[in-house]
Design a protein around this motif. Structure first.
Motif, PDB file in Angstrom:
ATOM      1  N   ALA A  88       0.837  -1.203   0.000  1.00  0.00           N
ATOM      2  CA  ALA A  88       0.000   0.000   0.000  1.00  0.00           C
ATOM      3  C   ALA A  88       0.867   1.246   0.000  1.00  0.00           C
ATOM      4  CB  ALA A  88      -0.912  -0.010   1.232  1.00  0.00           C
ATOM      5  N   GLY A  89       0.177   2.383  -0.097  1.00  0.00           N
ATOM      6  CA  GLY A  89       0.834   3.679   0.023  1.00  0.00           C
ATOM      7  C   GLY A  89       0.203   4.460   1.167  1.00  0.00           C
ATOM      8  N   TYR A  90       1.017   5.199   1.914  1.00  0.00           N
ATOM      9  CA  TYR A  90       0.530   5.939   3.076  1.00  0.00           C
ATOM     10  C   TYR A  90       0.954   7.399   2.974  1.00  0.00           C
ATOM     11  CZ  TYR A  90       0.587   1.096   4.734  1.00  0.00           C
ATOM     12  OH  TYR A  90       0.422  -0.264   4.848  1.00  0.00           O
ATOM     13  N   PHE A  91      -0.010   8.289   3.178  1.00  0.00           N
ATOM     14  CA  PHE A  91       0.311   9.706   3.226  1.00  0.00           C
ATOM     15  C   PHE A  91       0.741  10.060   4.649  1.00  0.00           C
ATOM     16  CE2 PHE A  91      -2.413   9.832  -0.579  1.00  0.00           C
ATOM     17  CZ  PHE A  91      -1.594  10.594  -1.409  1.00  0.00           C
ATOM     18  N   LEU A  92       1.948  10.611   4.771  1.00  0.00           N
ATOM     19  CA  LEU A  92       2.469  11.022   6.071  1.00  0.00           C
ATOM     20  C   LEU A  92       2.642  12.532   6.085  1.00  0.00           C
ATOM     21  CD1 LEU A  92       5.335   8.386   6.551  1.00  0.00           C
ATOM     22  CD2 LEU A  92       2.887   8.124   7.032  1.00  0.00           C
ATOM     23  N   SER A  93       2.528  13.110   7.270  1.00  0.00           N
ATOM     24  CA  SER A  93       2.754  14.546   7.421  1.00  0.00           C
ATOM     25  C   SER A  93       2.930  14.839   8.901  1.00  0.00           C
ATOM     26  CB  SER A  93       1.577  15.350   6.850  1.00  0.00           C
ATOM     27  OG  SER A  93       0.440  15.228   7.685  1.00  0.00           O
ATOM     28  N   PHE A  94       3.010  16.120   9.246  1.00  0.00           N
ATOM     29  CA  PHE A  94       3.083  16.518  10.644  1.00  0.00           C
ATOM     30  C   PHE A  94       1.696  16.619  11.261  1.00  0.00           C
ATOM     31  CE2 PHE A  94       7.087  18.085   8.889  1.00  0.00           C
ATOM     32  CZ  PHE A  94       7.991  17.602   9.833  1.00  0.00           C
ATOM     33  N   ARG A  95       0.676  16.338  10.481  1.00  0.00           N
ATOM     34  CA  ARG A  95      -0.698  16.402  10.970  1.00  0.00           C
ATOM     35  C   ARG A  95      -1.064  15.101  11.681  1.00  0.00           C
ATOM     36  NH1 ARG A  95      -4.151  17.694   5.797  1.00  0.00           N
ATOM     37  NH2 ARG A  95      -5.749  17.038   7.287  1.00  0.00           N
ATOM     38  N   SER A  96      -1.471  15.199  12.927  1.00  0.00           N
ATOM     39  CA  SER A  96      -1.806  14.016  13.710  1.00  0.00           C
ATOM     40  C   SER A  96      -2.974  13.248  13.102  1.00  0.00           C
ATOM     41  CB  SER A  96      -2.135  14.410  15.158  1.00  0.00           C
ATOM     42  OG  SER A  96      -1.022  15.016  15.768  1.00  0.00           O
ATOM     43  N   ASP A  97      -3.946  13.969  12.542  1.00  0.00           N
ATOM     44  CA  ASP A  97      -5.095  13.285  11.947  1.00  0.00           C
ATOM     45  C   ASP A  97      -4.684  12.480  10.729  1.00  0.00           C
ATOM     46  OD1 ASP A  97      -4.531  15.560  10.439  1.00  0.00           O
ATOM     47  OD2 ASP A  97      -6.637  15.924   9.919  1.00  0.00           O
ATOM     48  N   GLN A  98      -3.728  13.006   9.949  1.00  0.00           N
ATOM     49  CA  GLN A  98      -3.252  12.281   8.777  1.00  0.00           C
ATOM     50  C   GLN A  98      -2.460  11.035   9.184  1.00  0.00           C
ATOM     51  OE1 GLN A  98      -3.644  13.150   5.173  1.00  0.00           O
ATOM     52  NE2 GLN A  98      -3.258  10.954   5.426  1.00  0.00           N
ATOM     53  N   LEU A  99      -1.636  11.168  10.220  1.00  0.00           N
ATOM     54  CA  LEU A  99      -0.868  10.018  10.708  1.00  0.00           C
ATOM     55  C   LEU A  99      -1.791   8.940  11.260  1.00  0.00           C
ATOM     56  CD1 LEU A  99       2.095  11.837  12.490  1.00  0.00           C
ATOM     57  CD2 LEU A  99       2.192  10.538  10.359  1.00  0.00           C
ATOM     58  N   LYS A 100      -2.848   9.359  11.961  1.00  0.00           N
ATOM     59  CA  LYS A 100      -3.798   8.386  12.493  1.00  0.00           C
ATOM     60  C   LYS A 100      -4.534   7.675  11.369  1.00  0.00           C
ATOM     61  CE  LYS A 100      -7.521   7.782  15.873  1.00  0.00           C
ATOM     62  NZ  LYS A 100      -8.158   6.736  15.043  1.00  0.00           N
ATOM     63  N   HIS A 101      -4.896   8.442  10.334  1.00  0.00           N
ATOM     64  CA  HIS A 101      -5.576   7.841   9.186  1.00  0.00           C
ATOM     65  C   HIS A 101      -4.692   6.779   8.540  1.00  0.00           C
ATOM     66  CE1 HIS A 101      -8.230   7.585   5.689  1.00  0.00           C
ATOM     67  NE2 HIS A 101      -7.152   7.696   4.923  1.00  0.00           N
TER      68      HIS A 101
END
Length: 221
Positions: A88-101
């Motif tokens: 799969a592919g995962y979008f990462l960032s400094f956003r906690s909601d994005q990391l949780k997703h």
């Protein structure tokens, strides 16, 4: 010794000297009073200096720190990282909601312990807007320490995998490299550990702003 301690020490010494001189010297009380006047003048100066520093210089420094931290928060919002595995592919960032997703994605449990690698030139370009704040003297040390953890100590050639093929490739949005500096993180870092480092930076920024102001900073926006 702090300025407040200095002021208290001067006052204590003045009282002590008056008491001693009054006891051991002829005219000691008058001498003591003159000494108190001199020390009081010095004490007044020290108090004025203490208050000026507390409400002047300290306030200016804190204001400049806040400005730098908020600029860092703005830069963090713009960073997007793609982590690609064979599943799969995962979008990462400094956003906690994005990391949780990403951590809730179907294959994350299977991929979270896999080592990450990247084109180091691409990574430098992709994180430059954030990592450059390590050189900002106004960024608090507790935030700098978390920023430093984002960058690996070194790079290991992919040839050193010893047959291990299942890895996570980090790609940085709009910052493609030529692949010449592709390598593993040193020390080895898993996908889950890297997500934790991103989140630690966010928490350090949010905690500092909350502790030093009446507002909070939202990286999620």
């Amino acid at each position: 010794m702090s300025r407040r301690q200095v002021v208290l020490a001067v006052a204590g010494i003045a009282i002590f000297l008056v008491a001693v001189l009054s006891y051991v010297c002829d005219g000691g009380f008058e001498i003591g009073l003159n000494l108190v006047r001199t020390i009081s003048a010095l004490g007044t100066f020290l108090v004025a200096y203490y208050l000026f520093d507390r409400f002047g210089l300290d306030k200016e420094i804190k204001s400049r720190q806040m400005s730098s931290v908020l600029e860092l928060a703005d830069a963090m919002r713009e960073v997007t990282i793609m982590a690609n595995s064979s599943n799969a592919g995962y979008f990462l960032s400094f956003r906690s909601d994005q990391l949780k997703h990403s951590s809730d994605a179907p294959h994350f449990e299977e991929d979270k312990s896999k080592k990450i690698y990247a084109d180091f030139i691409e990574m430098e370009r992709g994180l430059h807007s954030v990592l450059s704040f390590r050189e900002d003297m106004m960024i608090p040390n507790e935030i700098k320490s978390q920023l430093k953890k984002l960058e690996p100590v070194g790079r290991a050639p992919l040839e050193e995998l010893n047959g291990e093929k299942d890895l996570i490739l980090l790609r940085f949005d709009g910052k493609r490299g030529d692949g010449q500096e592709m390598g593993l993180f040193v020390p080895p870092t898993t996908l889950e550990e890297y997500c934790g480092k991103l989140e630690s930076v966010t928490e350090a920024v949010q905690d500092w702003v909350q502790e030093n102001s009446q507002v909070s900073v939202d990286i999620e926006q």
